[in-house]
Design an enzyme around this catalytic site. Structure first.
Site, mmCIF file in Angstrom:
data_model
loop_
_atom_site.group_PDB
_atom_site.id
_atom_site.type_symbol
_atom_site.label_atom_id
_atom_site.label_comp_id
_atom_site.label_asym_id
_atom_site.label_seq_id
_atom_site.Cartn_x
_atom_site.Cartn_y
_atom_site.Cartn_z
ATOM 1 N NE ARG A 1 5.530 14.043 -1.051
ATOM 2 C CZ ARG A 1 4.922 14.917 -0.233
ATOM 3 N NH1 ARG A 1 4.328 16.502 -0.018
ATOM 4 N NH2 ARG A 1 3.706 14.145 0.033
ATOM 5 N NE ARG B 1 1.541 14.325 8.225
ATOM 6 C CZ ARG B 1 1.401 14.210 9.754
ATOM 7 N NH1 ARG B 1 2.062 14.805 10.215
ATOM 8 N NH2 ARG B 1 -0.138 13.973 10.365
ATOM 9 C CE LYS C 1 1.493 11.063 -2.539
ATOM 10 N NZ LYS C 1 1.426 11.122 -1.021
ATOM 11 C CG ASN C 2 -2.508 9.160 -0.454
ATOM 12 O OD1 ASN C 2 -0.978 9.892 -0.780
ATOM 13 N ND2 ASN C 2 -3.733 9.688 -0.544
ATOM 14 N NE ARG D 1 -1.520 15.728 6.479
ATOM 15 C CZ ARG D 1 -1.041 15.416 5.665
ATOM 16 N NH1 ARG D 1 -0.114 15.453 4.846
ATOM 17 N NH2 ARG D 1 -1.489 14.104 5.637
ATOM 18 N N PRO D 2 -1.510 16.031 14.070
ATOM 19 C CG PRO D 2 -3.090 16.759 15.161
ATOM 20 C CD PRO D 2 -2.656 16.997 13.725
ATOM 21 C CB VAL D 3 0.636 11.410 15.227
ATOM 22 C CG1 VAL D 3 0.831 11.561 13.868
ATOM 23 C CG2 VAL D 3 2.361 11.776 16.180
ATOM 24 C CG ASP D 4 -3.967 13.507 18.539
ATOM 25 O OD1 ASP D 4 -4.272 13.580 16.830
ATOM 26 O OD2 ASP D 4 -5.283 13.491 18.546
ATOM 27 C CB CYS E 1 2.979 19.364 6.440
ATOM 28 S SG CYS E 1 1.289 19.213 6.031
ATOM 29 C CG ASP F 1 -5.943 13.974 -0.705
ATOM 30 O OD1 ASP F 1 -5.330 15.656 0.194
ATOM 31 O OD2 ASP F 1 -5.357 13.071 -0.425
ATOM 32 C CB ILE G 1 -10.009 17.119 5.546
ATOM 33 C CG1 ILE G 1 -11.396 16.976 5.136
ATOM 34 C CG2 ILE G 1 -9.482 16.811 5.851
ATOM 35 C CD1 ILE G 1 -12.050 16.444 5.269
HETATM 36 C C1 UD1 Z 1 -3.909 10.866 4.248
HETATM 37 C C2 UD1 Z 1 -4.082 11.058 3.118
HETATM 38 C C3 UD1 Z 1 -4.137 12.588 2.503
HETATM 39 C C4 UD1 Z 1 -5.562 12.838 2.648
HETATM 40 C C5 UD1 Z 1 -5.545 12.824 4.297
HETATM 41 C C6 UD1 Z 1 -7.128 13.149 4.017
HETATM 42 C C7 UD1 Z 1 -1.999 9.761 2.992
HETATM 43 C C8 UD1 Z 1 -0.589 9.461 2.605
HETATM 44 N N1 UD1 Z 1 -2.544 11.034 2.877
HETATM 45 O O1 UD1 Z 1 -3.600 11.410 5.298
HETATM 46 O O2 UD1 Z 1 -3.779 12.492 1.097
HETATM 47 O O3 UD1 Z 1 -5.664 14.640 2.479
HETATM 48 O O4 UD1 Z 1 -6.107 11.574 4.085
HETATM 49 O O5 UD1 Z 1 -8.236 12.042 3.225
HETATM 50 O O6 UD1 Z 1 -2.745 9.027 2.901
HETATM 51 N N2 UD1 Z 1 -5.603 13.681 12.354
HETATM 52 C C9 UD1 Z 1 -5.715 14.048 14.109
HETATM 53 N N3 UD1 Z 1 -4.856 13.373 14.064
HETATM 54 C C10 UD1 Z 1 -4.233 12.118 14.072
HETATM 55 C C11 UD1 Z 1 -4.570 12.036 12.861
HETATM 56 C C12 UD1 Z 1 -5.493 12.911 11.794
HETATM 57 O O7 UD1 Z 1 -5.926 15.311 14.143
HETATM 58 O O8 UD1 Z 1 -4.226 11.537 15.063
HETATM 59 C C13 UD1 Z 1 -6.580 14.838 11.502
HETATM 60 C C14 UD1 Z 1 -5.427 15.292 10.613
HETATM 61 O O9 UD1 Z 1 -4.886 17.090 11.090
HETATM 62 C C15 UD1 Z 1 -6.561 16.052 9.947
HETATM 63 C C16 UD1 Z 1 -7.829 14.969 9.752
HETATM 64 O O10 UD1 Z 1 -7.511 14.503 11.405
HETATM 65 O O11 UD1 Z 1 -7.194 17.480 9.691
HETATM 66 C C17 UD1 Z 1 -7.940 14.157 9.007
HETATM 67 O O12 UD1 Z 1 -6.828 13.578 8.407
HETATM 68 P P1 UD1 Z 1 -6.110 12.557 7.797
HETATM 69 O O13 UD1 Z 1 -7.239 11.544 7.981
HETATM 70 O O14 UD1 Z 1 -5.264 11.782 9.338
HETATM 71 O O15 UD1 Z 1 -5.100 12.311 6.910
HETATM 72 P P2 UD1 Z 1 -3.878 11.796 6.873
HETATM 73 O O16 UD1 Z 1 -4.554 10.324 7.069
HETATM 74 O O17 UD1 Z 1 -2.536 12.527 7.117
#
Ligand code: UD1
Length: 433
Positions: free
Chosen positions: A403, A96, A22-23, A125-128, A120, A311, A333
């Protein structure tokens, strides 16, 4: 809302084919925005998340066609023209990872307006990091009323980007944007999850130049244009880990096929340490466990790949509820990923959570009860617990499961589990996840 009812106590015997990841699938689908030629993807799992993304892509102008050829699922995505570079809140909030259309849209059209995904249930889970990476590539970013406005009228430019910590989503997003940038991009401290390599292989088949995916330094030499390609999605390592844990929980012997066990070694190593037998085969593994012998408690600490995946943490915690001894779980994580613990306790487990740690004291037996799914992986951990619990467990809010797990009841019942979907019931609103 549907619910899932499980009558525990059946051992599992049979075969479970593992679906496409899926991911990986949802990032590969977003890659279709980068070319005006068709991208043909095989092994895309038929899940709520891939349906959400297909719906969003259609809104942006992509023609999405899906069909079945024997056991093969084929999806063709054709973005001959991007008719809109606007991803609205009501579509992005449903999943997301839809946010990952931002980079490809800016790379292809020079502008995009994409809703911020919001929080969520498993954490803020920010996107910074995503936005900083796009800015480093020369996009001008503005945030306004919950939307990201990105502009790069003269195209993106290659850059060196060092992530302060590992992010799967930000690494993929930067890769998706940088393939069409002018010049070379170097991503440092990149995520090493197998999904990076899958995405890079697909992008390279489309004419991109991505090297080093799967290591912590990824180098991307931008090209002016990409073309169509065919790519098979890698097997879902998390689904494989989940069914391996399910077989270990219920006991019996299950053959997992169409899988790549080498991608989930951190989980199979822990299963073996706990006393489960894991035998490699040509296209997967056989997982076996004598139901009369209690497993040994083992400790788990989640980490980026190749560490133990967050996961699979909830599923392994379900397994440890009936192990002999005490297991310590450290979640590194996500900050709020133990919501399954109180639900498992409703089934008779003894789990104490403090901050990012949980201690599980193994008990002799779980007992069925109604429980509530809180997120995708947490919900499957409740199904796993239900397989071994005495009596009936009813898992509410199974839209979380839908999902990410393709034909879950069918796959488990084919191995002898007593599991059924109860249509309707509990009128909860679907929420952002
Ligand atoms: C992806 C996977 C999710 C998995 C995760 C970690 C998908 C759709 N989802 O989620 O199933 O659990 O990887 O293996 O592929 N973070 C920030 N700022 C950002 C981005 C991330 O602070 O801009 C933080 C997140 O809140 C989290 C950590 O970084 O605490 C790791 O997140 P990330 O690896 O980005 O996970 P996702 O890509 O959201």
């Amino acid at each position: 809302m549907d619910r899932i009812a499980i009558t525990g106590g059946q051992t599992l015997h049979g075969e479970i084919p593992i679906s496409g990841a899926k991911n990986s699938a949802i990032k590969l689908m977003a890659a279709s925005l980068l070319t005006d030629e068709p991208l043909r993807l095989t092994n895309i799992p038929r899940l709520a998340d891939t349906r959400f993304l297909a719906q969003l892509l259609r809104r942006l102008g992509v023609v999405v066609t899906e069909w079945q050829e024997g056991a093969e699922q084929i999806t063709v995505l054709h973005a001959a023209e991007i008719t809109s570079a606007f991803a609205p809140y009501d579509l992005v909030r449903q999943m997301r990872a839809s946010f990952n259309v931002l980079g490809p849209l800016v790379a292809r059209t020079g502008h995009a307006k994409v809703s911020l995904p919001g929080g969520c249930s498993i954490g803020a889970r920010p996107v910074d990091l995503h936005l900083k990476a796009l800015e480093a590539l020369g996009a001008h970013i503005d945030l306004h009323e919950g939307y990201v406005y990105a502009q790069a009228a003269r195209g993106l430019k290659g850059a060196e980007i060092e992530f302060p910590f590992v992010s799967v989503g930000a690494t993929e997003h930067a890769m998706l944007a940088a393939v069409l940038a002018k010049g070379t991009t170097v991503l440092k401290n990149a995520a090493r999850e197998p999904e990076m390599d899958d995405l890079a292989q697909c992008l390279n088949a489309m004419g991109a130049k991505v090297e080093g995916a799967g290591t912590s330094v990824i180098t991307i030499t931008g090209v002016p244009k990409l073309h169509g390609a065919t790519h098979a999605v890698i097997p879902d390592r998390i689904e494989m880990g989940t069914y391996a844990i399910a077989a270990a929980m219920a006991g019996g012997e299950v053959r997992l096929t169409r899988a790549r066990p080498e991608l989930i070694g951190a989980v199979t190593d822990k299963l073996i340490e706990a006393g489960v037998s894991v035998t490699p085969t040509d296209d997967g593994v056989i997982v076996g466990r004598d139901p009369n012998v209690r497993l040994k408690a083992v400790n788990i600490e989640t980490a980026p790949y190749p560490g133990f995946p967050t996961d699979c943490q909830a599923q392994f915690m379900a397994l440890m509820t009936t192990a002999r001894g005490e297991s310590l779980f450290k979640e590194t994580i996500f900050e709020n990923r133990f919501m399954h613990a109180p639900e498992l306790n409703r089934l008779g487990a003894v789990i104490a959570v403090a901050g990012g740690e949980a201690v599980v004291l193994g008990v002799d037996k779980l007992r069925g009860a109604p429980v509530m799914a809180t997120d995708l992986r947490a919900s499957v951990s409740l199904v796993i617990a239900g397989l071994a619990a005495e009596g009936r467990t009813v898992v509410n809010r199974v839209y979380h499961l839908d999902r990410g797990f393709e034909r879950l009841e069918e796959k488990l019942s084919a191995c002898g589990a007593k599991i059924e979907r109860l249509k309707g019931g509990e009128g909860e609103e679907e929420e952002a996840a």
